[in-house]
Scaffold this motif. Structure first.
Motif, PDB file in Angstrom:
ATOM      1  N   ALA A 149      -4.309   3.651  -0.445  1.00  0.00           N
ATOM      2  CA  ALA A 149      -3.401   4.624   0.535  1.00  0.00           C
ATOM      3  C   ALA A 149      -3.697   4.455   2.025  1.00  0.00           C
ATOM      4  CB  ALA A 149      -3.421   5.956  -0.014  1.00  0.00           C
ATOM      5  N   LEU A 150      -2.520   4.611   2.752  1.00  0.00           N
ATOM      6  CA  LEU A 150      -2.553   4.253   4.148  1.00  0.00           C
ATOM      7  C   LEU A 150      -2.022   5.706   4.857  1.00  0.00           C
ATOM      8  CD1 LEU A 150      -3.520   2.534   6.472  1.00  0.00           C
ATOM      9  CD2 LEU A 150      -1.204   1.656   6.286  1.00  0.00           C
ATOM     10  N   LEU A 151      -2.716   6.376   5.737  1.00  0.00           N
ATOM     11  CA  LEU A 151      -1.934   7.461   6.667  1.00  0.00           C
ATOM     12  C   LEU A 151      -1.498   6.839   7.950  1.00  0.00           C
ATOM     13  CD1 LEU A 151      -1.267  10.367   7.139  1.00  0.00           C
ATOM     14  CD2 LEU A 151      -3.673  10.527   8.067  1.00  0.00           C
ATOM     15  N   VAL A 152       0.029   6.853   7.715  1.00  0.00           N
ATOM     16  CA  VAL A 152       0.812   6.233   8.965  1.00  0.00           C
ATOM     17  C   VAL A 152       1.183   7.230   9.977  1.00  0.00           C
ATOM     18  CG1 VAL A 152       2.664   4.817   9.722  1.00  0.00           C
ATOM     19  CG2 VAL A 152       1.290   4.223   7.618  1.00  0.00           C
ATOM     20  N   VAL A 153       0.589   7.153  11.226  1.00  0.00           N
ATOM     21  CA  VAL A 153       1.084   8.395  12.228  1.00  0.00           C
ATOM     22  C   VAL A 153       2.062   7.905  13.222  1.00  0.00           C
ATOM     23  CG1 VAL A 153      -0.142   9.793  14.090  1.00  0.00           C
ATOM     24  CG2 VAL A 153      -1.508   9.215  11.646  1.00  0.00           C
ATOM     25  N   VAL A 154       2.939   8.600  13.444  1.00  0.00           N
ATOM     26  CA  VAL A 154       4.146   8.246  14.206  1.00  0.00           C
ATOM     27  C   VAL A 154       4.088   9.332  15.225  1.00  0.00           C
ATOM     28  CG1 VAL A 154       6.524   8.202  14.730  1.00  0.00           C
ATOM     29  CG2 VAL A 154       5.604   7.055  12.474  1.00  0.00           C
ATOM     30  N   ARG A 186       0.872  -1.304  -0.127  1.00  0.00           N
ATOM     31  CA  ARG A 186      -0.002   0.051   0.081  1.00  0.00           C
ATOM     32  C   ARG A 186       0.820   1.285  -0.059  1.00  0.00           C
ATOM     33  NH1 ARG A 186      -4.681  -0.751   4.486  1.00  0.00           N
ATOM     34  NH2 ARG A 186      -5.461   1.243   3.516  1.00  0.00           N
ATOM     35  N   PRO A 187       0.532   2.257  -0.904  1.00  0.00           N
ATOM     36  CA  PRO A 187       1.103   3.505  -0.815  1.00  0.00           C
ATOM     37  C   PRO A 187       0.953   4.338   0.559  1.00  0.00           C
ATOM     38  CG  PRO A 187      -0.643   3.762  -1.930  1.00  0.00           C
ATOM     39  CD  PRO A 187      -0.408   2.275  -1.782  1.00  0.00           C
ATOM     40  N   LEU A 188       2.178   4.593   1.293  1.00  0.00           N
ATOM     41  CA  LEU A 188       2.025   5.343   2.475  1.00  0.00           C
ATOM     42  C   LEU A 188       2.227   6.808   2.723  1.00  0.00           C
ATOM     43  CD1 LEU A 188       4.292   2.487   4.696  1.00  0.00           C
ATOM     44  CD2 LEU A 188       1.765   2.503   3.767  1.00  0.00           C
ATOM     45  N   LEU A 189       1.128   7.446   3.191  1.00  0.00           N
ATOM     46  CA  LEU A 189       1.402   8.672   3.539  1.00  0.00           C
ATOM     47  C   LEU A 189       1.846   8.797   5.179  1.00  0.00           C
ATOM     48  CD1 LEU A 189      -1.951  10.015   2.420  1.00  0.00           C
ATOM     49  CD2 LEU A 189       0.083  10.246   1.234  1.00  0.00           C
ATOM     50  N   LEU A 190       3.118   9.672   5.504  1.00  0.00           N
ATOM     51  CA  LEU A 190       3.688   9.552   6.620  1.00  0.00           C
ATOM     52  C   LEU A 190       3.369  10.810   7.528  1.00  0.00           C
ATOM     53  CD1 LEU A 190       5.275   7.924   8.727  1.00  0.00           C
ATOM     54  CD2 LEU A 190       7.135   8.742   7.711  1.00  0.00           C
ATOM     55  N   SER A 191       3.121  10.871   8.598  1.00  0.00           N
ATOM     56  CA  SER A 191       2.896  11.830   9.515  1.00  0.00           C
ATOM     57  C   SER A 191       3.717  11.586  10.888  1.00  0.00           C
ATOM     58  CB  SER A 191       1.559  12.143  10.082  1.00  0.00           C
ATOM     59  OG  SER A 191       1.510  13.250  11.169  1.00  0.00           O
ATOM     60  N   VAL A 192       4.805  12.615  11.237  1.00  0.00           N
ATOM     61  CA  VAL A 192       5.777  12.328  12.328  1.00  0.00           C
ATOM     62  C   VAL A 192       5.669  13.676  13.403  1.00  0.00           C
ATOM     63  CG1 VAL A 192       7.895  12.124  13.074  1.00  0.00           C
ATOM     64  CG2 VAL A 192       7.363  10.820  10.910  1.00  0.00           C
ATOM     65  N   GLY A 193       5.256  13.495  14.363  1.00  0.00           N
ATOM     66  CA  GLY A 193       5.193  14.444  15.401  1.00  0.00           C
ATOM     67  C   GLY A 193       4.217  14.169  16.505  1.00  0.00           C
ATOM     68  N   ARG A 194       4.488  15.178  17.590  1.00  0.00           N
ATOM     69  CA  ARG A 194       3.574  14.977  18.676  1.00  0.00           C
ATOM     70  C   ARG A 194       1.937  15.435  18.221  1.00  0.00           C
ATOM     71  NH1 ARG A 194       7.158  17.823  23.070  1.00  0.00           N
ATOM     72  NH2 ARG A 194       7.452  19.629  21.509  1.00  0.00           N
ATOM     73  N   ALA A 237       7.663   5.186   3.016  1.00  0.00           N
ATOM     74  CA  ALA A 237       6.588   6.085   2.684  1.00  0.00           C
ATOM     75  C   ALA A 237       6.943   6.680   1.380  1.00  0.00           C
ATOM     76  CB  ALA A 237       6.514   7.072   3.762  1.00  0.00           C
ATOM     77  N   SER A 238       5.724   7.342   0.941  1.00  0.00           N
ATOM     78  CA  SER A 238       5.839   8.141  -0.479  1.00  0.00           C
ATOM     79  C   SER A 238       5.954   9.586  -0.021  1.00  0.00           C
ATOM     80  CB  SER A 238       4.453   7.717  -1.148  1.00  0.00           C
ATOM     81  OG  SER A 238       4.528   6.256  -1.611  1.00  0.00           O
ATOM     82  N   VAL A 239       5.346  10.071   0.878  1.00  0.00           N
ATOM     83  CA  VAL A 239       5.441  11.246   1.022  1.00  0.00           C
ATOM     84  C   VAL A 239       5.279  11.772   2.636  1.00  0.00           C
ATOM     85  CG1 VAL A 239       2.955  11.809   0.815  1.00  0.00           C
ATOM     86  CG2 VAL A 239       4.526  13.743   0.454  1.00  0.00           C
ATOM     87  N   LEU A 240       5.801  12.666   3.067  1.00  0.00           N
ATOM     88  CA  LEU A 240       5.579  13.285   4.503  1.00  0.00           C
ATOM     89  C   LEU A 240       4.512  14.340   4.190  1.00  0.00           C
ATOM     90  CD1 LEU A 240       6.525  13.096   7.526  1.00  0.00           C
ATOM     91  CD2 LEU A 240       7.766  15.426   7.059  1.00  0.00           C
ATOM     92  N   VAL A 241       3.336  14.279   5.016  1.00  0.00           N
ATOM     93  CA  VAL A 241       2.174  15.236   5.273  1.00  0.00           C
ATOM     94  C   VAL A 241       2.390  15.936   6.195  1.00  0.00           C
ATOM     95  CG1 VAL A 241       0.960  13.930   3.700  1.00  0.00           C
ATOM     96  CG2 VAL A 241       0.656  13.633   6.211  1.00  0.00           C
ATOM     97  N   PHE A 242       2.753  17.348   6.407  1.00  0.00           N
ATOM     98  CA  PHE A 242       2.794  18.268   7.305  1.00  0.00           C
ATOM     99  C   PHE A 242       1.848  19.436   7.305  1.00  0.00           C
ATOM    100  CE2 PHE A 242       6.191  21.077   9.806  1.00  0.00           C
ATOM    101  CZ  PHE A 242       5.932  20.379  11.025  1.00  0.00           C
ATOM    102  N   PRO A 243       0.611  19.114   7.592  1.00  0.00           N
ATOM    103  CA  PRO A 243      -0.576  19.946   7.396  1.00  0.00           C
ATOM    104  C   PRO A 243      -0.730  20.917   8.607  1.00  0.00           C
ATOM    105  CG  PRO A 243      -1.431  18.051   8.148  1.00  0.00           C
ATOM    106  CD  PRO A 243       0.108  17.808   7.823  1.00  0.00           C
ATOM    107  N   VAL A 244       0.258  21.800   8.849  1.00  0.00           N
ATOM    108  CA  VAL A 244       0.364  22.424  10.116  1.00  0.00           C
ATOM    109  C   VAL A 244      -0.697  23.708  10.130  1.00  0.00           C
ATOM    110  CG1 VAL A 244       1.777  24.026  11.697  1.00  0.00           C
ATOM    111  CG2 VAL A 244       2.752  22.185  10.640  1.00  0.00           C
ATOM    112  N   LEU A 245      -1.511  24.058  11.027  1.00  0.00           N
ATOM    113  CA  LEU A 245      -2.405  24.876  11.208  1.00  0.00           C
ATOM    114  C   LEU A 245      -1.617  26.513  11.610  1.00  0.00           C
ATOM    115  CD1 LEU A 245      -5.314  23.043  13.199  1.00  0.00           C
ATOM    116  CD2 LEU A 245      -4.994  23.361  10.537  1.00  0.00           C
TER     117      LEU A 245
END
Length: 339
Positions: A220-225, A187-195, A274-282
């Protein structure tokens, strides 16, 4: 020549500032005998454990009391040429040590430690921060916040965080084994890393971007670390349950996997898988993202980042080179570039 680094933000505590201060100490040790007044357990994360003066890490108030006493003693004993506070909250013990020894001192500021919505912090810590001989800031955005907070511009320097480039990257076999261990298959992985704080914007990403991505890439799978922060300056967490609830609201629960905290070795495997790191900061006025260290860690492993251009994040990403910057709140754009 000796240098004294005073900071609670250091491993084994987790987070971007903690890793940054670890790297800072490592670089200082190339030229100086660098001593650390830091949290209990820090001696296992340094090259010279005999130079660590440990303090209880929780609660923060207890750390600061112990750090103040031990920093003063260390400054008088080792006579450093410079004392560095690793973040704004560490300014108090660093200032006391500087006064006791007549040593110049600086504070490394990261954004949130200038604008955090806490009356006690604003009334006690910010005035102490202003007394420093100089300040380091992690981005142009933090520099602007520092000047707005009354710090003198000509005594302020931007020092972008850095990371060590891995000498070797995980092999394809290791990555396949890691995928198999977590039942990710191909599966293609979208990665999020952070508190898991509100500022990171992960809940909103699940609500507004992930469903669009799944239309084009249904596997696609969103993997949260990461986990919820403990004893942070801000208590604005989202919580794992809130994240899962957002996934159920959008019918994307089968496309969300929360791994919690990982070892450095496993995190390296996650970056490579992962394929990409997502960083959708507000964009939150009193809870800013000062830099975005995870983006350069991802780049060091060859993983591009798609992020909102918020706070100091543009300083961490080479747009079109190490990743892609999206206008804040543009979830269709975020979804398109994350595909």
């Amino acid at each position: 020549m000796n240098i004294l680094l005073v900071t609670r933000n250091f491993p084994p505590l987790l987070g971007g500032m903690e890793r940054l201060n670890q790297y800072l100490l490592q670089e200082l040790e190339r030229e100086y005998d660098a001593y650390l007044v830091g949290p209990k357990g820090a001696n296992t994360h340094v090259a010279h454990p005999e130079r660590v003066i440990a303090c209880p890490s929780t609660p923060v108030s207890v750390f600061l009391i112990h750090a103040a006493v031990k920093a003063v003693r260390s400054a008088r004993r080792y006579r450093p040429c410079l004392i560095i506070a690793g973040s704004g909250v560490n300014a108090l013990p660093a200032w006391l040590a500087a006064k006791a020894s007549g040593t110049p001192w600086v504070v490394y500021l990261h954004g949130l430690d200038l604008v955090v919505d806490n009356i006690l912090y604003q009334q006690i810590f910010l005035p102490i921060i202003r007394r420093a001989d100089a300040w380091l800031v992690n981005s142009h955005a933090t520099a602007r916040l520092a000047i707005a907070a009354g710090l003198t511009a000509n005594r302020l320097s931007i020092l972008h965080p850095g990371v060590a480039i891995p000498e070797t990257l995980p092999s394809n076999d290791d990555v396949r084994a890691w995928r198999k261990q977590h039942s990710f298959g191909n599966r293609p992985l979208l990665l999020s890393v952070g508190r898991l704080t509100k500022r990171k914007g992960l809940r909103e990403f699940v609500l507004h971007a992930l469903p669009t991505i799944l239309v084009t890439h249904p596997k696609a799978l969103l993997v949260v670390v990461g986990e919820e922060p403990h004893a942070a300056l801000t208590s604005a967490t989202i919580g794992i349950n809130a994240l899962r609830k957002a996934a159920y609201q959008t019918g994307t629960q089968e496309s969300l996997k929360i791994l919690g905290n990982l070892s450095d070795e496993e995190l390296g495997l996650a970056y490579r898988a992962a394929s990409v790191l997502v960083f959708p900061v507000l964009d939150i006025p009193n809870d800013v993202e000062g830099f975005g260290m995870v983006a350069i860690e991802a780049a060091a492993h060859g993983l591009p980042t798609v992020a909102f251009a918020v706070g100091g994040v543009p300083d961490a990403i080479g747009n079109g080179c190490s990743g892609c910057l999206i206008p804040p709140g543009d979830y269709p754009g975020m979804a398109k570039k994350s595909n």
